[in-house]
Design an enzyme around this catalytic site. Structure first.
Site, short mmCIF file in Angstrom:
data_model
loop_
_atom_site.label_atom_id
_atom_site.label_comp_id
_atom_site.label_asym_id
_atom_site.label_seq_id
_atom_site.Cartn_x
_atom_site.Cartn_y
_atom_site.Cartn_z
N ARG A 183 -19.52 65.98 117.08
CA ARG A 183 -19.91 64.95 115.97
C ARG A 183 -18.91 63.69 116.09
O ARG A 183 -18.65 63.04 114.91
CB ARG A 183 -20.14 65.27 114.68
CG ARG A 183 -21.32 66.41 114.45
CD ARG A 183 -21.64 66.86 113.09
NE ARG A 183 -20.60 67.92 112.81
CZ ARG A 183 -20.02 67.95 111.70
NH1 ARG A 183 -20.78 67.61 110.69
NH2 ARG A 183 -18.99 68.92 111.34
N ILE A 216 -32.50 63.96 91.68
CA ILE A 216 -33.12 65.06 92.62
C ILE A 216 -32.68 66.43 93.23
O ILE A 216 -33.13 67.27 93.42
CB ILE A 216 -33.39 64.16 94.03
CG1 ILE A 216 -34.22 62.74 93.59
CG2 ILE A 216 -34.25 64.94 95.09
CD1 ILE A 216 -35.45 63.05 93.08
N ARG A 253 -25.75 60.54 109.69
CA ARG A 253 -26.11 61.94 108.85
C ARG A 253 -26.64 63.05 110.00
O ARG A 253 -27.46 62.59 110.76
CB ARG A 253 -27.46 61.68 108.16
CG ARG A 253 -28.10 62.88 107.52
CD ARG A 253 -27.31 63.82 106.56
NE ARG A 253 -28.12 64.60 105.90
CZ ARG A 253 -27.60 65.55 105.39
NH1 ARG A 253 -26.57 65.99 105.31
NH2 ARG A 253 -28.56 66.60 104.78
N ASP A 275 -38.45 71.45 96.71
CA ASP A 275 -38.66 70.45 97.58
C ASP A 275 -39.36 70.49 98.79
O ASP A 275 -39.26 71.49 99.39
CB ASP A 275 -37.09 69.86 98.08
CG ASP A 275 -36.41 69.24 96.96
OD1 ASP A 275 -36.81 68.89 95.97
OD2 ASP A 275 -35.09 69.15 96.90
N GLU A 280 -44.11 64.86 107.45
CA GLU A 280 -43.61 65.24 108.68
C GLU A 280 -44.14 66.23 109.41
O GLU A 280 -44.39 66.04 110.75
CB GLU A 280 -41.89 65.47 108.54
CG GLU A 280 -41.26 65.75 109.93
CD GLU A 280 -39.95 66.33 109.56
OE1 GLU A 280 -39.74 67.32 110.13
OE2 GLU A 280 -39.14 65.62 108.55
N HIS A 314 -40.38 67.18 95.48
CA HIS A 314 -39.77 65.95 95.92
C HIS A 314 -40.24 65.65 97.43
O HIS A 314 -40.22 66.77 98.28
CB HIS A 314 -38.25 66.05 95.95
CG HIS A 314 -37.73 64.79 96.52
ND1 HIS A 314 -37.95 63.41 96.06
CD2 HIS A 314 -36.82 64.59 97.64
CE1 HIS A 314 -37.21 62.60 96.71
NE2 HIS A 314 -36.74 63.25 97.78
N CYS A 316 -39.65 63.03 101.06
CA CYS A 316 -38.81 61.89 101.53
C CYS A 316 -39.78 60.94 101.91
O CYS A 316 -41.14 60.78 102.00
CB CYS A 316 -38.02 62.48 102.46
SG CYS A 316 -36.79 63.46 102.04
N GLU A 319 -39.37 58.81 97.58
CA GLU A 319 -38.87 57.62 97.70
C GLU A 319 -39.60 56.34 97.73
O GLU A 319 -40.45 56.42 98.86
CB GLU A 319 -38.15 58.04 99.08
CG GLU A 319 -37.20 59.33 99.01
CD GLU A 319 -36.39 59.76 100.39
OE1 GLU A 319 -35.23 59.25 100.46
OE2 GLU A 319 -36.92 60.06 101.16
N HIS A 372 -29.48 56.16 100.24
CA HIS A 372 -28.85 56.13 101.71
C HIS A 372 -27.98 54.65 101.83
O HIS A 372 -27.37 54.52 102.80
CB HIS A 372 -30.01 56.07 102.51
CG HIS A 372 -31.02 57.07 102.59
ND1 HIS A 372 -31.93 57.37 101.75
CD2 HIS A 372 -30.82 58.37 103.12
CE1 HIS A 372 -32.57 58.50 101.66
NE2 HIS A 372 -31.82 59.11 102.63
#
Length: 767
Positions: free
Chosen positions: A16, A445, A529, A613, A619, A655, A657, A679, A708
């Site tokens: 990373r 959250i 991230r 969540d 997605e 929740h 995204c 969001e 973010h």
């Protein structure tokens, strides 16, 4: 010769390195020259490792300082006015401001809010949404691609630049500002103005000595409107006159009704994804013109399981008989979605490790398949095929995968197990009476900043430097701090802060049977991230409680309501590397039963609000509408199965995204969560339109500030957003919360933002 190529390689580095350099640059600990030097080193390393693995044609342009779509926006001059300064050329500061927002002292564009971010097709990668205006001007304003081509050529590599195609780029963007209200204007109208820029790019690449360019057009696997299909023919007929051989790359699904269109485009090659859509082969052979290269994506670019080389080789040999040298081989999609190098893993047991392949190994698998037809008598190929057979046999025969007790419990599920006892209207009345919360109740959250001290304590515990008792006390100290702060701020529903959790999926996966874990299996989610998805290898179950002790401790510190925090079954599945030997549906149901046990235990411990969540619910939606209903049926059923073991008085939150909810709003309602938080701040509450038009019946917490971004929203800005929300959703059903968890933020900005958020809620209560 059958050619082995790659569509893209992970940019983050084996350790990373890119993430660490980005964050050092943002903190001021690394200057721009230092950041650029690290990027250059990573690119050189990645090209070399692909070449050594046997890749003949290397991708260039897959590297990005934050996001590849954002890179294209800068390349095309699609830079919103708020990020422009005196018409100067964009800089790295411009790029990062567009991605993260700009704080007030930023010399580029102080105070500007970040561009909207959303999911890249059905992956967990996030891209920055291009912002178009009706009078959009395109200009070549960012030379990164050309500079990187020069770098690769100077190193002696044979390269294939990668660009996002003009239709896909426009599809991914949004009309913003006053122009978004003009229904007569369509972003497709911008195509004629954008195409000359592609011509200019191709001409410059040709002048650099490039032969092939990869043009990514993944929207060809979507249900495209006819006008967009027509635009493909128009666009590529115009681009036909430009230099370079052109390979259109499609992935994440099958071409289906666009197969003839894609095969007939006036380009030199076509890539198709045979992992996600094996059925499109051999149909494509009948439609492909005799001059055109066909690239087959047979190695899974989105999962970690080794390729069954013998099975793939059957397709390769058949294709080679028909295509000869016009056959290319590649992963199914860019390896951006794969960890970098399995050889780094030093703690996986030998059997599990033998079943896996990361990006470096996937490149080698592609090269092996190519060599199998180019050098059929190769002893190296024979050894690789024998090893592949042994790996597949090992998985098939392993006793650690299938568990009779899990299968028996699945078989015993009845429809009543997925239903709350009473309808929402009755439940919410009981919950309001029991919780006694004010109007516009405030909460977060779930997560609070993961400080260096928290990470050090976790690392020390894993290394044996802290005892269990010492680690527990360290986490209890963080929980006490979080609870005291929330009480001081005046939040209504508190959280324990999740100090003990490394990741919202990995934390739970570590406590479930059937999961395996890597040390270095990182993939990029957005910007700096990175996430390290766990690997589902066998049937899933919960041997013991996972969160009850932590949350019970937190509840014992306060008289206010403490919210239990769990990750839902669909998100656990989507953000893991799933099994490829059983359906996603079956894996989700196994997860649902495991998490249901935790929900029931939390309620028994006195927790009155439990958040489950489902950040990845949208997605998981198939890219083609024909697959939607089946997915939505099992995904909503899995959530209800998780949440329906409790009394009516227990309030269930969920929740989600960044998502477009319009098309799935009925299924979100069918999940029957008492409160949903979403969001919405980057879209200026536009996402609430779906809930308004559908008349969503349950309670909603629209995110009122973007976590973010390091920007701290003012009280007035939050009040304005909440008033916009109240125009769409009745005020008595509105909650007040940030967009997402606060794990990645620092405490000073977190406190400042929450002070303003609580003050905004109180202002509205008094209005």
């Amino acid at each position: 010769m059958t050619l082995a190529h790659n569509l893209g390689f992970p940019r983050i580095g084996r350790d990373r390195e890119l993430k660490k350099a980005q964050e050092a640059f943002w903190k001021g600990d690394l200057d721009e020259d230092g950041l650029r030097a690290i990027g250059k080193q990573l690119r050189a390393s990645h090209w070399q490792v692909q070449k050594e693995a046997g890749i003949d044609l290397l991708p260039v342009g897959d590297f990005a300082w934050y996001d590849q779509v954002l890179t294209h926006s800068l390349t095309f001059g699609v830079i919103p006015e708020r990020f422009r300064k005196d018409n100067a050329k964009p800089t790295l500061q411009t790029l990062f401001a567009m991605a993260r927002g700009a704080v007030g002292h930023d010399s580029c564009c102080g105070g500007a809010h970040a561009q909207e971010m959303t999911k890249w097709f059905d992956t967990n990668y996030h891209y920055l949404v291009p912002e178009f205006t009706a009078d959009q001007r395109f200009e070549l304003s960012w030379n990164q691609l050309f500079e990187e081509v020069d770098e690769a050529l100077a190193l002696g590599h044979r390269v294939k630049p990668v660009v996002i195609g003009p239709l896909t780029y426009l599809w991914l963007g949004k009309i913003k500002g006053a122009d978004s209200e003009d229904k007569s204007f369509d972003k497709l109208d911008l195509l004629e103005h954008l195409l000359p820029l592609y011509g200019e790019i191709f001409q410059r690449l040709a002048a650099q000595g490039v032969e092939w360019v990869q043009i990514d057009e993944p929207i060809l696997v979507l249900d495209l409107p006819q006008e967009w299909k027509n635009a493909f023919e128009r666009a590529y007929n115009l681009l036909q006159k430009e230099p370079l051989k052109k390979l259109i790359a499609t992935y994440f699904g099958g071409l289906e009704d666009s197969l003839g269109l894609a095969a007939g485009l006036p380009v030199d090659g076509l890539h198709i994804d045979l992992v996600r859509a094996p059925e499109q082969y051999p149909t494509i052979l009948d439609r492909l013109p005799s001059y055109k290269v066909l690239s087959l994506g047979l190695v899974n670019g989105r999962n970690v399981w080794r390729c069954d080389l013998e099975k793939a080789l059957e397709v390769v040999r058949h294709a080679h008989e028909h295509l000869g040298d016009r056959l290319w081989l590649a992963p199914s999609c860019s390896l951006l979605h794969s960890p970098v190098d399995l050889d780094r893993e030093d703690q996986l047991d030998a059997e599990l490790k033998s079943w896996l392949a990361f990006a470096v190994q996937k490149c080698a698998e592609v090269a092996t398949l190519a060599r199998a037809v180019n050098q059929p008598d190769s002893t190296e190929v024979a050894a690789a095929l024998a090893e592949s057979r042994a790996v597949q046999a090992s998985r098939d025969a392993s006793t650690r995968i299938h568990k009779p007790q899990v299968q028996a419990r699945l078989a015993a599920i009845r429809p009543a197990d997925s239903q709350r006892h009473a309808p929402f209207a009755e439940r919410i009345a009981r919950q309001r009476a029991g919780l006694n919360l004010p109007a516009f109740p405030t909460t977060t959250i779930g997560s609070f900043p993961q400080t260096p001290a928290i990470r050090l304590a976790r690392q020390s515990f894993r290394q044996g430097k802290l005892s269990q008792a010492e680690y527990t006390e360290a986490m209890h100290s963080e929980i006490r701090h979080a609870v005291r702060l929330q009480e001081q701020l005046g939040l209504d529903v508190l959280v324990h802060g999740e100090a003990e959790r490394n990741d919202m999926v990995e934390y739970f996966a570590e406590q479930l049977d059937g999961y395996a874990f890597t040390r270095f299996g990182w993939v990029q989610s957005y910007g700096s991230r990175c996430v390290k998805p766990a690997v589902i290898y066998g049937d899933l179950s919960r041997p013991r409680a996972m969160t009850v002790d932590w949350i019970s401790y937190a509840q014992g510190l306060t008289n206010k309501v403490m919210k239990g925090m769990l990750t839902g079954p669909v998100t656990m599945l989507m953000w893991s590397f799933p099994r490829d030997d059983i359906s996603r549906e079956e894996q989700a149901r196994q997860l649902a039963l495991a998490i249901r046990d935790e929900v029931v235990d939390l309620e028994a411990a006195g927790i009155k609000v439990i958040q489950i969540d489902e950040a990845a619910f949208r997605e998981g939606l198939p890219l083609r509408r024909s697959g939607w209903q089946h997915y939505l049926d099992w995904a909503t059923e899995a959530f209800r199965l998780t949440a329906s073991g409790v009394r009516d008085e227990t309030q269930i939150h969920t929740h989600m995204c960044y998502s477009e909810f319009n098309d799935v709003i009925e299924s979100i309602a069918a999940m029957d969560a008492d409160v949903i938080t979403i969001e919405t701040s980057r879209s200026d509450m536009e996402l609430l339109e779906a809930f308004e038009q559908f008349a969503y019946p349950n309670e909603i917490g629209p995110g009122v500030y973007d976590i973010h971004s390091p920007r701290v929203p003012s009280q007035a800005q939050i009040v304005e957003l909440l008033r916009k929300a109240a125009q769409r959703i009745p005020a008595e059903r509105l909650w007040v919360n940030p967009d997402c968890g606060l794990k990645t933020r620092a405490w000073p900005e977190t406190e400042a933002a929450l002070v303003n958020m609580v003050a905004a809620a109180r202002e509205l209560r008094g209005a």
